[in-house]
Every structure is written in structure tokens, then in C-alpha cells.
Enzyme design. Structure first.
Site, PDB file in Angstrom:
ATOM      1  N   ASN A 149       0.804  -1.060  -0.198  1.00 55.04           N
ATOM      2  CA  ASN A 149      -0.164   0.372   0.051  1.00 55.04           C
ATOM      3  C   ASN A 149       1.311   1.330  -0.203  1.00 55.04           C
ATOM      4  O   ASN A 149       1.230   1.263   1.391  1.00 55.04           O
ATOM      5  CB  ASN A 149      -1.221   0.224   1.457  1.00 55.04           C
ATOM      6  CG  ASN A 149      -1.495   0.694   1.747  1.00 55.04           C
ATOM      7  OD1 ASN A 149      -1.426   2.491   0.232  1.00 55.04           O
ATOM      8  ND2 ASN A 149      -2.159   1.393   2.258  1.00 55.04           N
TER       9      ASN A 149
ATOM     10  N   LYS B 162      -0.108   4.259   0.319  1.00 54.34           N
ATOM     11  CA  LYS B 162      -0.677   5.626   0.807  1.00 54.34           C
ATOM     12  C   LYS B 162      -0.226   6.979  -0.158  1.00 54.34           C
ATOM     13  O   LYS B 162      -0.094   6.483  -1.392  1.00 54.34           O
ATOM     14  CB  LYS B 162       0.314   5.419   1.511  1.00 54.34           C
ATOM     15  CG  LYS B 162      -0.614   4.605   2.743  1.00 54.34           C
ATOM     16  CD  LYS B 162       0.289   4.489   4.204  1.00 54.34           C
ATOM     17  CE  LYS B 162       0.424   2.961   4.609  1.00 54.34           C
ATOM     18  NZ  LYS B 162       0.270   3.178   6.433  1.00 54.34           N
TER      19      LYS B 162
ATOM     20  N   HIS C 171      -9.570   1.188   4.953  1.00 53.70           N
ATOM     21  CA  HIS C 171      -8.102   0.604   6.046  1.00 53.70           C
ATOM     22  C   HIS C 171      -8.342   1.997   7.010  1.00 53.70           C
ATOM     23  O   HIS C 171      -9.219   3.128   6.941  1.00 53.70           O
ATOM     24  CB  HIS C 171      -7.180   2.129   4.904  1.00 53.70           C
ATOM     25  CG  HIS C 171      -5.780   1.794   5.216  1.00 53.70           C
ATOM     26  ND1 HIS C 171      -5.366   2.524   5.857  1.00 53.70           N
ATOM     27  CD2 HIS C 171      -4.620   0.731   5.135  1.00 53.70           C
ATOM     28  CE1 HIS C 171      -4.250   2.285   6.134  1.00 53.70           C
ATOM     29  NE2 HIS C 171      -3.473   1.398   6.025  1.00 53.70           N
TER      30      HIS C 171
ATOM     31  N   GLU D  94      -6.746   4.843   7.701  1.00 51.51           N
ATOM     32  CA  GLU D  94      -5.947   6.244   7.156  1.00 51.51           C
ATOM     33  C   GLU D  94      -7.790   6.587   6.918  1.00 51.51           C
ATOM     34  O   GLU D  94      -7.762   8.246   7.534  1.00 51.51           O
ATOM     35  CB  GLU D  94      -4.835   6.377   6.653  1.00 51.51           C
ATOM     36  CG  GLU D  94      -3.356   5.486   7.188  1.00 51.51           C
ATOM     37  CD  GLU D  94      -2.301   5.500   6.993  1.00 51.51           C
ATOM     38  OE1 GLU D  94      -2.683   5.564   5.072  1.00 51.51           O
ATOM     39  OE2 GLU D  94      -1.353   5.136   7.655  1.00 51.51           O
TER      40      GLU D  94
ATOM     41  N   GLU E  38      -4.763  -4.650  10.190  1.00 52.55           N
ATOM     42  CA  GLU E  38      -3.875  -3.944  10.350  1.00 52.55           C
ATOM     43  C   GLU E  38      -4.662  -3.128  11.770  1.00 52.55           C
ATOM     44  O   GLU E  38      -5.347  -2.595  11.610  1.00 52.55           O
ATOM     45  CB  GLU E  38      -4.657  -2.833   9.217  1.00 52.55           C
ATOM     46  CG  GLU E  38      -3.696  -3.818   7.429  1.00 52.55           C
ATOM     47  CD  GLU E  38      -3.124  -2.583   7.178  1.00 52.55           C
ATOM     48  OE1 GLU E  38      -1.768  -2.718   6.518  1.00 52.55           O
ATOM     49  OE2 GLU E  38      -3.517  -1.264   7.192  1.00 52.55           O
TER      50      GLU E  38
ATOM     51  N   GLY F 256       3.373   2.111  10.742  1.00 52.41           N
ATOM     52  CA  GLY F 256       3.939   2.816  10.753  1.00 52.41           C
ATOM     53  C   GLY F 256       4.570   3.627  12.350  1.00 52.41           C
ATOM     54  O   GLY F 256       5.605   4.020  11.869  1.00 52.41           O
TER      55      GLY F 256
ATOM     56  N   SER G 165       3.938  -2.935  10.209  1.00 51.03           N
ATOM     57  CA  SER G 165       5.186  -2.752  10.556  1.00 51.03           C
ATOM     58  C   SER G 165       5.812  -3.545   9.847  1.00 51.03           C
ATOM     59  O   SER G 165       6.358  -4.090  10.752  1.00 51.03           O
ATOM     60  CB  SER G 165       5.042  -2.194  11.441  1.00 51.03           C
ATOM     61  OG  SER G 165       5.252  -1.010  12.161  1.00 51.03           O
TER      62      SER G 165
ATOM     63  N   GLY H  19       3.522  -1.002   4.507  1.00 57.15           N
ATOM     64  CA  GLY H  19       3.350   0.028   4.199  1.00 57.15           C
ATOM     65  C   GLY H  19       4.210   0.511   3.599  1.00 57.15           C
ATOM     66  O   GLY H  19       4.744   0.153   2.175  1.00 57.15           O
TER      67      GLY H  19
HETATM   68  P1  13P Z   1       3.411   0.275   7.122  1.00 49.19           P
HETATM   69  O1  13P Z   1       4.334  -1.023   7.574  1.00 49.19           O
HETATM   70  O2  13P Z   1       3.901   1.090   7.239  1.00 49.19           O
HETATM   71  O3  13P Z   1       3.201  -0.202   8.999  1.00 49.19           O
HETATM   72  O4  13P Z   1       2.320   0.189   6.742  1.00 49.19           O
HETATM   73  C1  13P Z   1       0.691  -0.584   7.440  1.00 49.19           C
HETATM   74  C2  13P Z   1      -0.664  -0.227   6.302  1.00 49.19           C
HETATM   75  O5  13P Z   1      -0.933   0.591   6.316  1.00 49.19           O
HETATM   76  C3  13P Z   1      -0.737  -1.100   5.174  1.00 49.19           C
HETATM   77  O6  13P Z   1      -1.949  -0.953   4.826  1.00 49.19           O
END
Ligand code: 13P
Length: 251
Positions: free
Chosen positions: A9, A11, A95, A97, A167, A173, A213, A234
Site C-alpha cells: 500500500n 498510501k 483502511h 487512515e 491491521e 507506521g 510494520s 506500507g
Molecule cells: P506500515 O507497513 O507502514 O506500518 O503500514 C501498514 C499499512 O497501513 C498498510 O496498509
């Protein structure tokens, strides 16, 4: 047999030029890799370019979100028919976010999920609890409520295409990956709820991937869990060699 999915992803990262440079470097690194399905989710401005660049390879590119209607006065939105028209067959839904920053709700995710299925787009629907909810021992309740809302009135045959991502928000992150055991326990909760919503067979066949992560250093231990059917990555999916290392984890 649930074929693993390793998805990146991106983002709000990478221009079209940067996306194409990534694919130039990444595609040869994973050429011929068949053990896992490989997906990338670029931004909307890069998506058509990425789909074209990956055509005929073992990598597919999908959208990070979509509206549920085919057209209308909805500034800023992209419809399922528009995605299909550029060859897009995958979409991320729910998601955390967009849920945290743009008021996305599981009621809307449910409409989007149905629209995706009706248009032959594979939805990857995300679930996950916040740190405070985990600390209050509410993880199970939160996940079950999320699954029920997102999958409302989805039949077993509609759910066939579905992919789920667990997630936990506290792991996204932050560098604090869920331990393989913690992730597997959450996947089992989601799978159990899925069997209530869409039947035992669907629950057994649906791939549930872990996100939060994920890195080359922890992917193998996560994938060693029976319950974990892949990863949604991510930050570590932004670098071709790093993401290729994740895709090619050693069993
Ligand atoms: P990270 O791998 O940066 O923690 O992000 C995970 C994520 O939100 C994937 O959709």
C-alpha cells in the site's frame, strides 16, 4: 488452500514517474514468483500507469479506495466502472487512515464492498483495533463489530472474492509489529465472525492478511502462522529491493 497475498500500500507516495521507476526495478526482481499473489496499491494519479506497466506480469495494481456509485456529483471520488475501465481489479476498502482522517465508516465500506463485487473487483477490506481498545481488552468486540458492519448482507457466494486485512492501528507506521501469535489470534477472531456472516466454507477459504510494520526481518515469522495468509505492507513496500525481499521470504 489459501494462496498467500503480499500487497504493497503506497498510501500518498510516488508520482507516476516514481511509480514507473519502482516497477522497472521491482518486476525483474520478482519475475517468475508464483508462490504468492503480488499486489500494489499506488495513488489514483499513478494507477493507470502502474496497471499498464505491470500488464502481462505476475504483479497487479489496484486502487486505494473508490465510491460505490457508477457516476454522480461526488467531487474527488472515483467509481467502480472507472476503475474497471482502466483494467483495475483490486481495491482497498476501510483502511484505518480514511477511517481516522476522512470519516470513512463501515456502513459505507459495506456499500463499496457490494459495488466492488458486482463489478468483478476484488476488495481487500481492512479491520483493526486502536491501542486503547486493545488495552481495554476490547479487541474481540471491536473486530466482531467491524466485520458485522462491513459484511452486512453479503452472501457466501459474494464473499468468495473477498480478501481481509487485519491491521491493528497501533502497529501501522510505528515499528511495533504485532507478534505472530497476537496477529494470528486476531485473525482467528475475524475468521470466526466471518463464518457467522458468510458461512464456514467462506471463512475457511478467505485469505486474511496482516498489516502493520511488516518488514523483511519479520515476514517469515508472521507467515509461519497457519492463520496468516499474507501481508499488507506500507512503508517497506516503497523500496523495490525491500518489497522484493518481503515477497520472497524464506519459509
Ligand atoms: P506500515 O507497513 O507502514 O506500518 O503500514 C501498514 C499499512 O497501513 C498498510 O496498509
Amino acid at each position: 488452500m489459501r494462496k498467500p497475498v503480499i500487497a504493497g500500500n503506497w498510501k500518498m507516495y510516488k508520482t507516476p514517474k516514481e511509480s514507473l521507476a519502482f516497477l522497472d526495478a521491482f518486476l525483474p526482481l520478482v519475475e517468475g514468483h508464483e508462490r504468492d499473489e503480488i499486489l500494489l496499491f499506488p495513488t489514483m494519479s499513478s494507477l493507470a500507469y502502474a496497471i499498464e506497466a505491470a500488464a502481462g506480469t505476475n504483479v497487479r495494481a489496484g486502487a486505494q479506495n473508490m465510491h460505490w456509485l457508477n457516476e454522480g456529483p461526488y467531487t474527488g471520488q472515483t467509481s467502480p466502472t472507472m476503475l474497471v475501465s482502466i483494467g483495475c481489479r483490486h481495491v482497498l476498502l476501510g483502511h484505518s487512515e480514511p477511517r481516522l482522517y476522512f470519516n470513512e465508516t463501515y456502513e459505507r465500506v459495506n456499500l463499496k464492498l457490494k459495488a466492488a463485487i458486482n463489478h468483478g473487483i476484488t476488495p481487500i477490506v481492512c479491520f483493526g483495533e486502536m491501542l486503547a481498545e486493545r488495552e481495554d481488552l476490547r479487541t474481540e468486540e471491536v473486530l466482531r463489530t467491524q466485520v458485522q458492519a462491513a459484511l452486512r448482507n453479503i452472501s457466501a457466494s459474494e464473499a468468495r472474492r473477498l480478501v481481509i486485512a487485519y491491521e491493528p492501528i497501533w502497529a501501522i507506521g510505528t515499528g511495533s509489529t504485532a507478534s505472530p501469535e497476537v496477529a494470528a489470534a486476531a485473525h482467528a477472531i475475524i475468521r470466526h465472525e466471518l463464518s457467522h456472516c458468510c458461512g464456514q466454507q467462506t471463512a475457511e477459504n478467505t485469505r486474511i492478511v496482516y498489516g502493520g510494520s511488516v518488514k523483511p526481518e519479520n515476514i517469515a515469522a508472521l507467515m509461519a502462522q497457519e492463520e496468516i495468509d499474507g501481508a499488507l505492507v506500507g512503508g517497506a513496500s516503497l523500496v523495490p529491493t525491500t518489497f522484493a525481499d518481503i515477497v520472497q521470504y524464506k519459509e
